[in-house]
Design a protein around this motif. Structure first.
Motif, PDB file in Angstrom:
ATOM      1  N   CYS A  92       0.823  -1.214   0.000  1.00  0.00           N
ATOM      2  CA  CYS A  92       0.000   0.000   0.000  1.00  0.00           C
ATOM      3  C   CYS A  92       0.856   1.262   0.000  1.00  0.00           C
ATOM      4  O   CYS A  92       0.556   2.223  -0.711  1.00  0.00           O
ATOM      5  CB  CYS A  92      -0.928   0.005   1.214  1.00  0.00           C
ATOM      6  N   ILE A  97      -2.002   3.788  -1.656  1.00  0.00           N
ATOM      7  CA  ILE A  97      -3.127   3.406  -0.814  1.00  0.00           C
ATOM      8  C   ILE A  97      -2.748   3.754   0.614  1.00  0.00           C
ATOM      9  O   ILE A  97      -1.683   3.355   1.076  1.00  0.00           O
ATOM     10  CB  ILE A  97      -3.420   1.886  -0.892  1.00  0.00           C
ATOM     11  N   ALA A  99      -3.052   2.699   3.909  1.00  0.00           N
ATOM     12  CA  ALA A  99      -3.470   1.470   4.594  1.00  0.00           C
ATOM     13  C   ALA A  99      -4.277   1.763   5.852  1.00  0.00           C
ATOM     14  O   ALA A  99      -5.153   0.978   6.221  1.00  0.00           O
ATOM     15  CB  ALA A  99      -2.254   0.608   4.928  1.00  0.00           C
ATOM     16  N   ASP A 101      -6.474   3.981   6.158  1.00  0.00           N
ATOM     17  CA  ASP A 101      -7.845   4.330   5.779  1.00  0.00           C
ATOM     18  C   ASP A 101      -8.654   3.130   5.311  1.00  0.00           C
ATOM     19  O   ASP A 101      -9.861   3.250   5.087  1.00  0.00           O
ATOM     20  CB  ASP A 101      -7.840   5.399   4.672  1.00  0.00           C
ATOM     21  N   LEU A 102      -8.010   1.982   5.141  1.00  0.00           N
ATOM     22  CA  LEU A 102      -8.747   0.792   4.723  1.00  0.00           C
ATOM     23  C   LEU A 102      -9.578   0.262   5.888  1.00  0.00           C
ATOM     24  O   LEU A 102      -9.145   0.327   7.035  1.00  0.00           O
ATOM     25  CB  LEU A 102      -7.778  -0.308   4.267  1.00  0.00           C
ATOM     26  N   TRP A 105      -9.434  -5.678   7.679  1.00  0.00           N
ATOM     27  CA  TRP A 105      -9.374  -6.697   6.638  1.00  0.00           C
ATOM     28  C   TRP A 105      -8.671  -7.956   7.136  1.00  0.00           C
ATOM     29  O   TRP A 105      -7.974  -7.941   8.143  1.00  0.00           O
ATOM     30  CB  TRP A 105      -8.663  -6.161   5.393  1.00  0.00           C
ATOM     31  N   PHE A 129     -12.662  -7.322   3.330  1.00  0.00           N
ATOM     32  CA  PHE A 129     -12.853  -6.094   4.092  1.00  0.00           C
ATOM     33  C   PHE A 129     -14.149  -6.191   4.885  1.00  0.00           C
ATOM     34  O   PHE A 129     -15.182  -6.604   4.353  1.00  0.00           O
ATOM     35  CB  PHE A 129     -12.914  -4.883   3.164  1.00  0.00           C
ATOM     36  N   LEU A 146     -13.481   3.396  -0.662  1.00  0.00           N
ATOM     37  CA  LEU A 146     -12.782   2.122  -0.789  1.00  0.00           C
ATOM     38  C   LEU A 146     -12.756   1.675  -2.247  1.00  0.00           C
ATOM     39  O   LEU A 146     -11.716   1.255  -2.749  1.00  0.00           O
ATOM     40  CB  LEU A 146     -13.420   1.035   0.087  1.00  0.00           C
ATOM     41  N   THR A 149     -10.219   3.779  -4.013  1.00  0.00           N
ATOM     42  CA  THR A 149      -8.877   3.381  -3.601  1.00  0.00           C
ATOM     43  C   THR A 149      -8.450   2.095  -4.291  1.00  0.00           C
ATOM     44  O   THR A 149      -7.302   1.958  -4.707  1.00  0.00           O
ATOM     45  CB  THR A 149      -8.816   3.186  -2.067  1.00  0.00           C
ATOM     46  N   LEU A 150      -9.383   1.154  -4.437  1.00  0.00           N
ATOM     47  CA  LEU A 150      -9.084  -0.127  -5.069  1.00  0.00           C
ATOM     48  C   LEU A 150      -9.121  -0.051  -6.590  1.00  0.00           C
ATOM     49  O   LEU A 150      -8.936  -1.056  -7.264  1.00  0.00           O
ATOM     50  CB  LEU A 150     -10.081  -1.194  -4.585  1.00  0.00           C
TER      51      LEU A 150
END
Length: 165
Positions: A92, A97, A99, A101-102, A105, A129, A146, A149-150
């Motif tokens: 990330c 990314i 990480a 903010d994810l 997971w 997630f 999300l 981001t992905l």
């Protein structure tokens, strides 16, 4: 002797799709990730070389180096969560990314003893997630973030049934 049946849900993203970001088309990015993992003794020289060669080699090797339970009776969960967390956070940090903010997971793979429904394939590695705060009747702002981001158009919550014997 009986069995338990329960339902689980998450935003299930195939690990291949999670890793297939535009940033890793660039050899310097792949090299930085591989060198970081090598420096911290998470991969060996052979894996480092395979990861830097090309994008597909990077993805294949990264997945192979993740720590998952193995064996006939494995449950499909991570065996070394700290290792996997370091690898994902390293990835990330070099691919834009954040990480932190994810959503929460984990990494999972389902084998033939799981009733996974139509949305989850067996023998495919997923980054799962937690769906909390990602959906209402449609994607929330956090869910939209999300997906962005992905680098995906949208995400969906996936539900599957687990039979435990």
């Amino acid at each position: 002797m009986g069995s338990d049946i329960f339902t689980e849900s998450a935003v299930a993203v195939e690990m291949v799709n999670f890793l297939r970001r535009n940033a890793i088309k660039k050899k310097p990015v792949r090299t930085d990730i591989a060198n970081t993992l090598f420096k911290h003794d998470y991969i060996d020289e052979e894996a480092r070389d395979a990861m830097t060669k090309n994008r597909d080699g990077f993805i294949e090797t990264f997945i192979a180096e993740l720590s998952m339970e193995e064996g006939e009776y494995s449950s499909g969960y991570e065996s070394d969560k700290e290792r996997n967390e370091f690898m994902i956070k390293t990835f990330c940090s070099y691919t834009d990314i954040d990480a932190d903010d994810l959503p929460e997971w984990s990494i999972r793979i389902f084998d033939s003893c799981r009733e996974s429904g139509y949305d989850i394939e067996t023998d495919v590695l997923y980054i799962m997630f937690e769906p909390y705060d990602l959906f209402e009747t449609k994607m929330t702002k956090l869910g939209e973030e999300l997906a962005k981001t992905l680098e995906m158009e949208f995400i969906t919550e996936t539900t599957w049934t687990v039979h435990s014997y």
